[in-house]
Design a protein around this motif. Structure first.
Motif, PDB file in Angstrom:
ATOM      1  N   LEU A  61       1.255  44.817  65.579  1.00 11.17           N
ATOM      2  CA  LEU A  61       1.179  45.974  66.485  1.00 11.17           C
ATOM      3  C   LEU A  61      -0.147  46.029  67.232  1.00 11.17           C
ATOM      4  CD1 LEU A  61       2.891  48.781  64.376  1.00 11.17           C
ATOM      5  CD2 LEU A  61       3.594  48.005  66.655  1.00 11.17           C
ATOM      6  N   VAL A  62      -1.232  45.671  66.570  1.00 12.84           N
ATOM      7  CA  VAL A  62      -2.533  45.696  67.223  1.00 12.84           C
ATOM      8  C   VAL A  62      -2.559  44.711  68.394  1.00 12.84           C
ATOM      9  CG1 VAL A  62      -5.005  45.316  66.947  1.00 12.84           C
ATOM     10  CG2 VAL A  62      -3.700  46.405  65.115  1.00 12.84           C
TER      11      VAL A  62
ATOM     12  N   ARG B 161      -6.824  46.919  60.260  1.00 14.58           N
ATOM     13  CA  ARG B 161      -8.086  47.567  60.645  1.00 14.58           C
ATOM     14  C   ARG B 161      -9.084  46.548  61.192  1.00 14.58           C
ATOM     15  NH1 ARG B 161      -8.793  52.812  58.899  1.00 14.58           N
ATOM     16  NH2 ARG B 161      -7.147  53.621  57.540  1.00 14.58           N
ATOM     17  N   ALA B 162      -9.089  45.366  60.591  1.00 17.47           N
ATOM     18  CA  ALA B 162     -10.003  44.320  61.065  1.00 17.47           C
ATOM     19  C   ALA B 162      -9.637  43.885  62.483  1.00 17.47           C
ATOM     20  CB  ALA B 162      -9.965  43.131  60.115  1.00 17.47           C
TER      21      ALA B 162
ATOM     22  N   THR C  78      -7.907  37.302  64.095  1.00 18.86           N
ATOM     23  CA  THR C  78      -7.837  37.856  65.445  1.00 18.86           C
ATOM     24  C   THR C  78      -8.197  36.726  66.390  1.00 18.86           C
ATOM     25  OG1 THR C  78      -8.632  39.988  64.605  1.00 18.86           O
ATOM     26  CG2 THR C  78      -8.645  39.680  66.986  1.00 18.86           C
ATOM     27  N   GLY C  79      -7.193  36.175  67.058  1.00 25.14           N
ATOM     28  CA  GLY C  79      -7.421  35.014  67.912  1.00 25.14           C
ATOM     29  C   GLY C  79      -7.152  35.334  69.367  1.00 25.14           C
TER      30      GLY C  79
ATOM     31  N   MET D  70     -10.815  43.162  68.184  1.00 26.37           N
ATOM     32  CA  MET D  70     -10.069  42.797  69.382  1.00 26.37           C
ATOM     33  C   MET D  70     -10.932  42.731  70.642  1.00 26.37           C
ATOM     34  SD  MET D  70      -7.374  41.786  70.823  1.00 26.37           S
ATOM     35  CE  MET D  70      -6.303  41.860  69.392  1.00 26.37           C
ATOM     36  N   VAL D  71     -11.631  43.803  70.970  1.00 28.34           N
ATOM     37  CA  VAL D  71     -12.394  43.821  72.220  1.00 28.34           C
ATOM     38  C   VAL D  71     -13.516  42.784  72.213  1.00 28.34           C
ATOM     39  CG1 VAL D  71     -13.889  45.212  73.703  1.00 28.34           C
ATOM     40  CG2 VAL D  71     -11.762  46.183  72.814  1.00 28.34           C
ATOM     41  N   PRO D  72     -14.346  42.704  71.158  1.00 25.72           N
ATOM     42  CA  PRO D  72     -15.374  41.665  71.154  1.00 25.72           C
ATOM     43  C   PRO D  72     -14.814  40.245  71.264  1.00 25.72           C
ATOM     44  CG  PRO D  72     -15.809  43.277  69.431  1.00 25.72           C
ATOM     45  CD  PRO D  72     -14.446  43.575  69.969  1.00 25.72           C
TER      46      PRO D  72
END
Length: 359
Positions: free
Chosen positions: A97-98, A57-58, A22-23, A63-65
């Motif tokens: 998609l996330v 899920r991860a 998640t970048g 994402m928000v943090p």
């Protein structure tokens, strides 16, 4: 928030969720302000590879943090940005998609333009954060867990005069280089992801003592697949060699096998990249993707390219692996070159072709 200089160029926030990282990155022009990554690699290690549902899920949890940390590091508020960029493909469908949904929400809430960009082109654009504007044309060798590609780049935003700008010259026909590293690491009992561990084992005592095969380098193969890659046969050859040693009761020299395997991969990658560059009269070679962090690949490319009269650009290792900075870098280039933003019904495309740089 810390005071920062305000260099020229659009301020863009980029989101990358194509696989297990998640970048979120923040870039102004060619200046990197923040590169924040939350990795789920530890959750996949016990499976020996990335599990798509676990990755998705991860991403949701991180994402928000990760967004908050990126903005804090850059010293900005989300509303300060000129645009939002996001990887729209290729990659794992659920993971993409996330990121795409998050980028749409931000763009809509902030009233900012949205750019859905190609993951591979972003790996090319990120080099501008370290070495400045890309020479055009240049040849990009992209090597990662999912891709081994040779691309002729005349406009990294895909807005060339002929409608192109990022054009494939060669690609893998089976296992990508990074995938082969992971599979060979598993054979050798090394942890996942395999690339860094094979590189380390080779550096810390490995000797190139085994002549493993170089795929698609024979005369007949070159006639049909001159610039294409194949690492499946190499992976199998390593496995068979290790199995033969184990059957005979001999110890497996892990470091030597790692060094010999790595040498074969790097030899093929560099050989074909320089062949493509010189045959097309291109004087600049850019290497990107996770495998570009490999120390032997970097050294071999620089050495052989110098002899061939080709200049080499490789971002620092932290910018080679998947990250939000590369997406922000490509987004900033889109804004600077006046490319039309994406629509808010932007899809996530797991098989997005490299020639589609902007959706």
């Amino acid at each position: 928030m810390p005071d920062r200089p305000a260099p020229d160029g659009p301020l863009v926030l980029g989101i990358e969720t194509s696989c297990d990282e998640t970048g979120v990155g923040v870039v102004r022009g060619h200046t990197l302000l923040a590169d924040t990554v939350a990795s789920s690699v530890d959750q996949h290690a016990r499976f020996g590879g990335v599990v798509p549902e676990v990755a998705s899920r991860a991403h949701l949890e991180a994402m928000v943090p990760t967004l908050e940390r990126a903005c804090e590091t850059a010293g900005i508020r989300p509303g300060d940005v000129d645009a939002i960029a996001v990887t729209s493909g290729p990659g794992l469908a659920g993971a993409l998609l996330v990121g795409v949904a998050s980028a749409k929400a931000l763009a809509l809430a902030l009233g900012k333009p949205l750019y859905g960009v190609n993951h591979l082109s972003a790996h090319v654009a990120v080099d501008q954060l370290e070495h400045g504007s890309l020479p055009e044309p240049c040849l990009a060798l992209l090597v990662s867990g999912g891709h081994s590609s040779l691309l002729r780049v005349t406009d990294v935003t895909g807005g060339g005069a002929d409608g192109g700008g990022v054009d494939p010259m060669g690609a893998t026909i089976d296992d990508a280089a990074g995938e082969a590293f992971d599979k060979v690491a598993r054979v050798l009992g090394l942890p996942f992801p395999g690339g860094p561990h094979i590189d380390r084992a080779a550096r810390e005592g490995g000797t190139v003592t085994i002549d493993f095969p170089r795929g698609l380098t024979g005369r007949r193969d070159l006639e049909r697949h001159r610039f294409d890659f194949s690492f499946s046969g190499l992976k199998t050859a390593v496995a068979r060699w290790v199995e033969a040693r184990e059957r005979s009761g001999e110890p497996v020299p892990v470091a030597d096998v790692a060094a010999s395997f790595q040498e074969a991969v790097c030899d093929v990658l560099v050989r074909k990249a320089l062949d493509a560059a010189t045959s097309d009269g291109i004087e600049d070679l850019l290497i990107g993707g996770g495998v570009a962090a490999n120390s032997r690949l970097r050294a071999m490319a620089v050495e052989r390219a110098a002899a061939a009269g080709v200049r080499v650009r490789v971002p620092r290792p932290g910018l080679c692996t998947d990250n939000g900075a590369m997406v922000a870098a490509l987004g900033a280039e889109m804004v600077a070159r006046g490319r039309t933003p994406s629509a808010l019904d932007l899809p996530a495309d797991s098989s997005q072709p490299v020639t589609t740089v902007l959706v």
